[in-house]
Write an enzyme that holds these catalytic residues in place. Sequence first.
Site, PDB file in Angstrom:
ATOM      1  N   SER A 158     -32.671 -10.137 -28.378  1.00  0.00           N
ATOM      2  CA  SER A 158     -32.162  -9.241 -27.228  1.00  0.00           C
ATOM      3  C   SER A 158     -31.528  -7.947 -27.907  1.00  0.00           C
ATOM      4  O   SER A 158     -31.072  -6.948 -27.121  1.00  0.00           O
ATOM      5  CB  SER A 158     -31.241  -9.913 -26.350  1.00  0.00           C
ATOM      6  OG  SER A 158     -30.288 -10.533 -27.036  1.00  0.00           O
ATOM      7  N   THR A 170     -26.975  -7.643 -24.796  1.00  0.00           N
ATOM      8  CA  THR A 170     -26.544  -6.107 -25.233  1.00  0.00           C
ATOM      9  C   THR A 170     -25.349  -6.616 -26.306  1.00  0.00           C
ATOM     10  O   THR A 170     -24.667  -7.555 -25.809  1.00  0.00           O
ATOM     11  CB  THR A 170     -25.998  -5.241 -24.180  1.00  0.00           C
ATOM     12  OG1 THR A 170     -27.319  -4.973 -23.607  1.00  0.00           O
ATOM     13  CG2 THR A 170     -25.624  -3.979 -24.999  1.00  0.00           C
ATOM     14  N   THR A 202     -29.218  -2.547 -27.646  1.00  0.00           N
ATOM     15  CA  THR A 202     -29.949  -3.850 -26.807  1.00  0.00           C
ATOM     16  C   THR A 202     -31.465  -3.262 -26.903  1.00  0.00           C
ATOM     17  O   THR A 202     -31.911  -2.201 -27.245  1.00  0.00           O
ATOM     18  CB  THR A 202     -29.670  -3.733 -25.505  1.00  0.00           C
ATOM     19  OG1 THR A 202     -30.149  -4.840 -24.845  1.00  0.00           O
ATOM     20  CG2 THR A 202     -29.797  -2.583 -24.694  1.00  0.00           C
ATOM     21  N   ARG A 246     -38.724   2.106 -19.212  1.00  0.00           N
ATOM     22  CA  ARG A 246     -37.451   1.656 -18.489  1.00  0.00           C
ATOM     23  C   ARG A 246     -36.214   1.893 -19.449  1.00  0.00           C
ATOM     24  O   ARG A 246     -36.435   1.355 -20.551  1.00  0.00           O
ATOM     25  CB  ARG A 246     -37.678   0.261 -17.936  1.00  0.00           C
ATOM     26  CG  ARG A 246     -36.240  -0.221 -17.527  1.00  0.00           C
ATOM     27  CD  ARG A 246     -35.492  -1.035 -18.148  1.00  0.00           C
ATOM     28  NE  ARG A 246     -34.480  -1.792 -17.603  1.00  0.00           N
ATOM     29  CZ  ARG A 246     -33.474  -2.264 -17.946  1.00  0.00           C
ATOM     30  NH1 ARG A 246     -33.155  -2.451 -19.430  1.00  0.00           N
ATOM     31  NH2 ARG A 246     -32.393  -2.988 -17.417  1.00  0.00           N
ATOM     32  N   THR A 252     -22.839  -6.126 -20.327  1.00  0.00           N
ATOM     33  CA  THR A 252     -23.956  -6.690 -20.619  1.00  0.00           C
ATOM     34  C   THR A 252     -24.505  -7.460 -19.283  1.00  0.00           C
ATOM     35  O   THR A 252     -23.588  -7.783 -18.345  1.00  0.00           O
ATOM     36  CB  THR A 252     -23.967  -7.818 -21.789  1.00  0.00           C
ATOM     37  OG1 THR A 252     -25.109  -8.410 -22.051  1.00  0.00           O
ATOM     38  CG2 THR A 252     -22.772  -8.862 -21.594  1.00  0.00           C
ATOM     39  N   GLY A 253     -25.796  -7.494 -19.276  1.00  0.00           N
ATOM     40  CA  GLY A 253     -26.340  -7.843 -18.147  1.00  0.00           C
ATOM     41  C   GLY A 253     -27.318  -7.045 -17.503  1.00  0.00           C
ATOM     42  O   GLY A 253     -27.963  -6.342 -18.111  1.00  0.00           O
TER      43      GLY A 253
HETATM   44  N1  ASP Z   1     -27.839  -4.364 -20.063  1.00  0.00           N
HETATM   45  C1  ASP Z   1     -29.124  -4.647 -20.860  1.00  0.00           C
HETATM   46  C2  ASP Z   1     -30.212  -3.813 -20.135  1.00  0.00           C
HETATM   47  O1  ASP Z   1     -30.099  -3.839 -18.980  1.00  0.00           O
HETATM   48  C3  ASP Z   1     -29.398  -5.951 -20.864  1.00  0.00           C
HETATM   49  C4  ASP Z   1     -28.572  -7.022 -21.101  1.00  0.00           C
HETATM   50  O2  ASP Z   1     -27.257  -6.811 -21.777  1.00  0.00           O
HETATM   51  O3  ASP Z   1     -28.440  -8.320 -20.843  1.00  0.00           O
HETATM   52  O4  ASP Z   1     -30.851  -3.540 -20.869  1.00  0.00           O
END
Ligand code: ASP
Length: 329
Positions: free
Chosen positions: A86, A190, A208, A218, A241-242
Amino acid sequence: MSLSRREFVGRATLGALGTAALASATTEAAEPPTAPTGPVPLIVSTWNFGKASNDAALKVLQGGGSLLDAVEKGIWVTESDLGNHSVGLAGTPNAAGVVQLDACIMYGPGHRAGSVAALEGIRHPISAARRVMEKTRHVMLVGEGARMFALEEGLESIPVNSRELNEAWLKKHPAPPPAAAPVSPDNHDTIALLILGADGTIAGGCSTSGMGNKLPGRVGDSPILGSGLYVDNEVGAAGATGVGENVMRYCASFMIVEFMRQGLHPQEACRRAIQRIVKMDPKPVGQLSINFVALDKQGRFGAAGTDRGFNYSVTTPEKSQVLPNPGLG
Ligand code: ASP
């Protein structure tokens, strides 16, 4: 000297608002910077994989390196980890089979920042973000422009032929990419890494490969200042993160720092931001996937997340540990 209409309107408005603006600026002004009371340097990052990055960052600082070197080299560790799908080039590809990377860096003094998005084939996007901050008059570069800049800067790269990968993907999937690529908690993460230096200076970075199977082009929250990362040298820093879409619509990291400015402990600030988002967002909490880490100028830290499996790493010269999601309170 004659004033253009725009200048005149601007100055007149400022004049009229002057007293009120000054008053509110005075009440909002952060209290005089407090010296850190906890152990420093303090390094806080997202996820358990952040611990190796924190440890590397601490080593840089202990070796006399700068805060920015520590952020950059710390994040290198996660970006280079081939087992991490990731962050970095081993990240999960987008819907066209291409890994597109997002990163940003922020430095408290001077409120400086650099960012790259949808960057292909560069081993260390965090270094590209730092170079944008240090070597250009811009804050953010994206796509091919970001890649060309990184190559000109001599950053390590791999050849990318997006078109070839894209055509191969299209052969396998004759239908156009889905308008909303499926989101799974397993295909994104991330590293957001925040550092409070021994002298009270704050810096942070974030890197990330974004959401696996995202539509080509995107961009998530991570490289967007105030969303995936925010640093304010008078107050503190926050990182996310998310699911980026659920973070960037609320400028969540900025919100957390502003909550800390109002006096909230970093952990409470993270929780308060989640509560605010939950209140406004039509999705059920369980689907939001928003997780935050934060630290403040005094050396306090905290986190909160809607993902039960979320954890975070905290490192000082005294100890380096992975802590569980403290939950929403
Ligand atoms: N926030 C990151 C994104 O949407 C992914 C993550 O941190 O899970 O690209």
